[in-house]
Design an enzyme around this catalytic site. Structure first.
Site, PDB file in Angstrom:
ATOM      1  N   ARG A 148       0.869  -1.177   0.000  1.00  0.00           N
ATOM      2  CA  ARG A 148       0.000   0.000   0.000  1.00  0.00           C
ATOM      3  C   ARG A 148       0.906   1.227   0.000  1.00  0.00           C
ATOM      4  NH1 ARG A 148      -2.134  -3.418   4.180  1.00  0.00           N
ATOM      5  NH2 ARG A 148      -4.221  -4.218   3.678  1.00  0.00           N
ATOM      6  N   LYS A 172      -2.239  -1.962   7.940  1.00  0.00           N
ATOM      7  CA  LYS A 172      -3.392  -1.376   8.624  1.00  0.00           C
ATOM      8  C   LYS A 172      -3.442  -1.841  10.072  1.00  0.00           C
ATOM      9  CE  LYS A 172      -6.431  -0.713   4.628  1.00  0.00           C
ATOM     10  NZ  LYS A 172      -7.748  -1.058   4.026  1.00  0.00           N
ATOM     11  N   HIS A 244      -1.994   2.291  -5.801  1.00  0.00           N
ATOM     12  CA  HIS A 244      -2.697   1.042  -5.525  1.00  0.00           C
ATOM     13  C   HIS A 244      -2.767   0.147  -6.757  1.00  0.00           C
ATOM     14  CE1 HIS A 244      -4.364  -0.237  -1.747  1.00  0.00           C
ATOM     15  NE2 HIS A 244      -5.341  -0.868  -2.346  1.00  0.00           N
ATOM     16  N   ARG A 247      -0.117  -2.397  -6.666  1.00  0.00           N
ATOM     17  CA  ARG A 247      -0.451  -3.464  -5.702  1.00  0.00           C
ATOM     18  C   ARG A 247      -1.423  -4.456  -6.343  1.00  0.00           C
ATOM     19  NH1 ARG A 247      -1.098  -4.707  -0.104  1.00  0.00           N
ATOM     20  NH2 ARG A 247      -3.247  -4.990   0.589  1.00  0.00           N
ATOM     21  N   HIS A 270      -4.109  -9.051   3.743  1.00  0.00           N
ATOM     22  CA  HIS A 270      -5.572  -9.060   3.857  1.00  0.00           C
ATOM     23  C   HIS A 270      -5.990  -9.914   5.051  1.00  0.00           C
ATOM     24  CE1 HIS A 270      -6.183  -8.163  -0.715  1.00  0.00           C
ATOM     25  NE2 HIS A 270      -6.002  -7.065  -0.007  1.00  0.00           N
ATOM     26  N   TYR A 279      -9.406 -10.879  -6.957  1.00  0.00           N
ATOM     27  CA  TYR A 279      -8.476 -11.035  -8.076  1.00  0.00           C
ATOM     28  C   TYR A 279      -8.844 -12.206  -8.972  1.00  0.00           C
ATOM     29  CZ  TYR A 279      -5.921  -7.537  -5.589  1.00  0.00           C
ATOM     30  OH  TYR A 279      -5.592  -6.364  -4.957  1.00  0.00           O
TER      31      TYR A 279
END
Length: 298
Positions: A148, A172, A244, A247, A270, A279
Site C-alpha cells: 500500500r 493497517k 494502488h 499493488r 488481507h 483477483y
C-alpha cells in the site's frame, strides 16, 4: 449525551478497542460529522441517543443527491458502525440504521497494468535526475512487494532483511507482516541508498526512513500519487492509475502465474481471504486452470 462527546468516545473506541489506523478512524469520524452538519443546517435538534430512523433516512435522501451509490453505501456503513458502538455501550437500545438498506452496487474490480505497461512506466523515469533512482526503487518496491502507498512511505531501513529475502511491512492497524523481496527490487533499493540517499542532508527523525524527499524528510502519499500520474501522462497511458494499481497488478500477475490465493493473501496483508478473492474475478482463466489441474475427472 452530546454529539461532540459521543464522537470523542467513539474515536477512542476505534483506536484502542479496534486498533484502527488514523486514516480509518478519520474516515469513520467524517461520516458522523456529515450527519451532524446536516442536522445543524436543517435546524434539527436531536442527540445521538434520541435520533430516529426517519431523521437518518432524511439525511440519506439528502446525501443521495450528491454522491454515487458506492459513496452512499460507504457512508451508511460508517454510520451503522457508530450507532452499533452506542448500542454496545448501552447508550441506545437499537440502531436507527437497522432497517435502512444500502444501495445495490456491483463489486468494483480494481484497475491493473500489464507487465509491458509497468515496464514502460518505469523506463519513462528520468534517471539523470537524483530523484529518478529513488522513483525507480519506489515503483519497483510497490510492484515487487505489493505494498500500500502508506506502507511504502513508512518503510524503514531497519525493515530491510535482504540477506533473508524479506522486508518487514507495517500495515493497517499497525499489523506487521514479512513480504518476500526479489533480487531486482533489492538491487534498485541498494543503488538508491548508495548513490542518492547517502548524499542527502537527512533531517532529524528521518534517519531510518528509506525513501526521502530532496529536503531529507519522509515523502507524502500525495507525492507518490503525483509521481505516478506524471509518468502515466508521459507515456500517454489512458488508464486512471494510482499507487494502488501497482499493488493490484502484483496480486493479479501472481495469480495468473499460478500462485495460490492464500499466499497472495499473506503477502498483501488481507485479514480475510474474501478480499483477496476479488483477483479471481479479474482473470477467469485462472478458474479453468484450477479445474483442469486438480479435478479428478480431468
Amino acid at each position: 449525551m452530546e454529539w461532540k462527546s459521543a464522537l470523542k468516545d467513539y474515536q477512542l473506541y476505534l483506536k484502542i478497542e479496534r486498533g484502527l489506523s488514523k486514516n480509518s478512524i478519520d474516515n469513520y469520524v467524517l461520516d458522523v460529522k456529515k450527519l451532524i452538519t446536516f442536522l445543524e443546517e436543517h435546524t434539527i435538534s436531536t442527540s445521538p441517543i434520541s435520533i430516529n430512523s426517519e431523521t437518518i433516512q432524511q439525511f440519506i435522501y439528502h446525501v443521495a443527491k450528491q454522491v454515487n451509490a458506492r459513496s452512499q453505501s460507504r457512508l451508511i456503513s460508517g454510520l451503522r458502525s457508530f450507532f452499533n458502538y452506542l448500542v454496545f455501550e448501552d447508550y441506545r437500545s437499537n440502531n436507527p440504521l437497522e432497517l435502512i438498506e444500502s444501495p445495490k452496487i456491483g463489486r468494483k474490480l480494481p484497475d491493473t497494468l500489464s507487465e509491458e505497461e509497468i515496464d514502460r512506466i518505469i523506463k519513462a523515469i528520468d534517471l539523470s535526475k537524483p530523484e529518478g533512482e529513488r522513483n525507480r526503487a519506489m515503483l519497483e518496491t510497490l510492484y515487487g512487494c505489493g505494498l500500500r502507498v502508506s506502507e511504502l512511505v513508512n518503510l524503514k531501513i531497519s525493515d530491510l532483511f535482504f540477506d533473508e529475502g524479506f522486508i518487514k511491512v507495517t500495515g493497517k492497524g499497525d499489523k506487521q507482516r514479512f513480504v518476500p523481496i526479489i533480487d531486482i527490487t533489492q538491487k534498485y533499493i541498494n543503488i538508491y541508498r548508495s548513490e542518492i540517499r547517502n548524499h542527502l542532508n537527512i533531517q532529524a527523525g528521518f534517519e531510518d526512513t528509506l525513501f526521502l524527499n530532496r529536503r531529507g524528510k519522509q515523502l507524502t502519499r500525495a507525492m507518490i500519487f503525483t509521481i505516478i500520474k506524471q509518468l502515466a501522462e508521459k507515456i500517454n497511458l489512458k488508464k486512471n492509475i494510482s499507487p494502488h494499481t501497482f499493488r493490484h497488478s502484483f496480486a493479479t500477475h501472481l495469480l495468473q502465474n499460478d500462485a495460490d490465493l492464500r499466499s497472495i493473501q499473506l503477502m498483501l496483508g488481507h485479514e480475510s481471504i474474501t478480499t483477496t478473492e476479488i483477483y479471481v474475478h479479474l482473470d477467469k482463466s485462472h478458474l479453468i486452470k484450477v479445474v483442469e489441474k486438480y479435478h479428478p475427472r480431468k
